[in-house]
Enzyme design. Structure first.
Site, PDB file in Angstrom:
ATOM      1  N   ASP A  61      -2.090  -0.720   5.919  1.00 45.45           N
ATOM      2  CA  ASP A  61      -2.451  -0.129   7.209  1.00 45.45           C
ATOM      3  C   ASP A  61      -3.933   0.110   7.420  1.00 45.45           C
ATOM      4  OD1 ASP A  61      -2.496   2.068   5.252  1.00 45.45           O
ATOM      5  OD2 ASP A  61      -2.754   3.351   7.015  1.00 45.45           O
TER       6      ASP A  61
ATOM      7  N   ASP B 257       0.863  -1.169   0.000  1.00 48.65           N
ATOM      8  CA  ASP B 257       0.000   0.000   0.000  1.00 48.65           C
ATOM      9  C   ASP B 257       0.912   1.235   0.000  1.00 48.65           C
ATOM     10  OD1 ASP B 257      -2.295   1.690   0.486  1.00 48.65           O
ATOM     11  OD2 ASP B 257      -1.710   1.707   2.602  1.00 48.65           O
TER      12      ASP B 257
ATOM     13  N   ASP C 261      -0.262   5.117   1.010  1.00 50.05           N
ATOM     14  CA  ASP C 261      -0.537   6.049   2.106  1.00 50.05           C
ATOM     15  C   ASP C 261      -0.639   5.322   3.440  1.00 50.05           C
ATOM     16  OD1 ASP C 261      -1.250   8.873   0.878  1.00 50.05           O
ATOM     17  OD2 ASP C 261      -2.032   7.349  -0.478  1.00 50.05           O
TER      18      ASP C 261
END
Length: 268
Positions: free
Chosen positions: A200, A14, A16
């Site tokens: 996240d 991922d 961000d």
């Protein structure tokens, strides 16, 4: 396993909150140079390096800046190949007009007063409210003025860190993109046998599930496939992300440790 067979290893990241620290304005987010350098060093050693994000796919590629990689944007709807070609899942197209109708509706709101940052991605519309003076009040306005009308148009609603997203109601996700990529050969035609996914947020759980299912369907380690889901934890990380991971690390500094350890293993 990665050190033993680097070309049989896939790394999915991922962006961000994982390789880019979370900031209040998504347009101001950057991937630090140290991350860009270590990812660029990893790319030619691995069988596959792919960045899987909700961002526009070309914007994602510009943020990361690693040419020898694949980029998956809009949570699986777009794929940018190393040759610069973008392919979009045709399932998104029938919903673009509906999303844009909601974008026009959003433009009538007091974005500054509500603390909204709007990302119009074509088939998706992201409404960030991290800057809201009262996040609960802003979310209540969005529910009344945007989200309920969007549902009436048949759009799906996804959530993230201080984010609501309007999107096509089709089963496309980071996970479906990961499974599709795991079905291809790695660099030099080597079959992939190890897969890592780092993320996240709630949408990254589909990536966790994808690498786990890919490993399990072949019998896991006994069948020659290994999977590792790494949860990147901040104060905002939903508990489900932690619960569905194999390893947890502390925010972006923890991700850097993972990448550094992987690069060291592949450099021996």
């Amino acid at each position: 396993a990665a050190a033993r067979e680097p070309r049989a290893t896939a790394l999915f990241c991922d962006i961000d909150g994982t390789v880019s620290p979370i900031v209040s304005d998504p347009y101001a987010a950057v991937v630090p140079q140290a991350f860009r350098a270590i990812l660029a060093a990893l790319a030619p050693r691995l069988g596959l390096l792919a960045f899987v994000t909700g961002r526009d796919v070309r914007q994602a590629a510009a943020m990361v800046g690693v040419g020898d990689a694949l980029y998956v944007g809009l949570h699986g709807f777009d794929v940018l190949a190393p040759d610069g070609a973008v392919s979009r899942d045709p399932a998104a197209e029938p919903y673009v007009d509906r999303v844009q109708a909601m974008a026009r509706r959003v433009s009538t709101l007091d974005a500054e007063g509500l603390g909204l940052v709007v990302e119009n991605k074509g088939p998706m519309l992201d409404l960030h409210y991290r800057r809201a003076p009262d996040p609960a009040a802003t979310l209540a306005v969005l529910e009344r003025e945007i989200l309920q009308p969007a549902r009436e148009l048949g759009l799906a609603i996804a959530t993230g860190h201080f984010l609501v997203e309007l999107r096509p109601p089709v089963p496309v996700s980071k996970g479906t993109a990961v499974r599709r990529l795991l079905g291809t050969a790695g660099r030099d035609g080597t079959a992939l046998r190890t897969a890592l996914f780092l993320g996240d947020d709630l949408t990254d759980r589909t990536g966790f599930a994808a690498v786990h299912a890919w490993s399990d369907e072949a019998g896991g380690a006994t069948g020659g496939r290994l999977a590792l889901a790494v949860a990147v934890l901040t104060d905002e990380t939903p508990p489900e992300v932690r619960d569905e991971a194999d390893v947890v690390v502390a925010a972006t500094p923890g991700v850097f440790e993972v990448l550094a350890g992987l690069l060291e293993a592949l450099s021996v």
